[in-house]
Design a protein around this motif. Structure first.
Motif: not given
Lengths: 199, 199
Positions: A31-43, A63-77
């Protein structure tokens, strides 16, 4: 003349929190590959990208901002020019100002990808459709985890994913694969969107 | 002292339109009996009853007010003092003023029954939970029809119903049977609510 449609890509909760083992088995590992594909098209097209980021108020939450989990997945910043809206419930439309933001930009079509199919994707797609936006959900750019029903039975992630999408399709949204969506936008050059004029 | 909870019963789309054969196979044939059971309990207690009535703008629709389908099912006509709100999308919270109505009445708990599980019940329960109302969905006082997925496969009504409820449970709402909900309200007299004080 083809009417001008202004589209926004909504990337929902693509955050490291979903890497935590507590969620259990997941479907659609690509799924993340497909998300990146669309994100790149959009950009490339310079279209509106909106990142929805879940923020929990509970320090123990992944999902608390004090945890790494809050951050975007790699490639999705997000990159400059893209919008980031924080939410603290499932719906990207509650407490975020998202509807007003889309209306201000004259967006009429919302394209949704991210996590997870039955919860935040489905809830946001339902509200998007009910609020009058033409809504697309990219079936292979989202994913589900196993769920436990009220009687304690485990429901398989793929089943949950498929029923969630069937429930959306034709009622709140059009459900399509990411590549099929992009191909349909540009039927003459099979998705080679770099050659397409900006909207 | 037990904190005072103000509850509203939301009866969604209990309309003759759903008698039309076009919907196909349905699960939970007893759902209307369970809805009536809860409705009668609510009336005896003098608690807030809100009927959500779907109104279509399309004359060909079974939900258009020119058709019998717009009318409530037998036994579900509102009585004086009950609220009727019309909607034209799936969510009972969009375009209806429902949220403001509930807040004005200081309602904190919303109990949902009606039709259908995957569409209007699920969408309304998601928004109810996300808007901060303690939300209950009465599993046997709602029902689903078969659905067709984006690939044309038919999904069985019971499967759709079960996955819809599992998706809601613990995330947006608590899913319980109607009798279990009423019994839990009045644990000392097994649901003989006539003997209970008004809230």
């Amino acid at each position: 003349m083809v009417p001008k449609v202004k589209r926004a890509l909504l990337l929902i909760d693509v955050q490291q929190a979903f890497l935590h083992p507590k969620w259990g088995p997941r479907n659609n590992p690509q799924a993340e590959e497909e998300m990146l594909f669309v994100l790149n098209e959009w950009r490339r097209l310079g279209w509106e990208v909106i990142h929805i980021q879940h923020r929990s108020h509970h320090p123990g939450s992944v999902f608390h901002p004090s945890n790494d989990g809050f951050r975007f997945k790699e490639g999705f910043d997000p990159i400059p020019g893209e919008t980031v809206l924080e939410k603290d419930v499932n719906s990207a439309f509650i407490g975020t100002g998202l509807e007003e933001h889309l209306r201000q930009l004259d967006v009429t079509e919302v394209v949704i990808a991210g996590l997870t199919t039955p919860h935040c994707i489905s809830t946001s797609a339902r509200m998007s459709g009910n609020l009058g936006f033409t809504t697309f959900v990219l079936s292979d750019a989202t994913a589900a985890f196993d769920l436990v029903d009220p009687d304690g039975r485990t429901l398989d992630a793929t089943l949950v994913h498929d029923v969630s999408l069937a429930t959306l399709h034709g009622e709140f949204a059009t459900v399509v694969k990411a590549t099929d969506y992009v191909r349909a936008l540009f039927p003459d050059n099979s998705g080679a969107s770099l050659q397409c004029p900006l909207p």
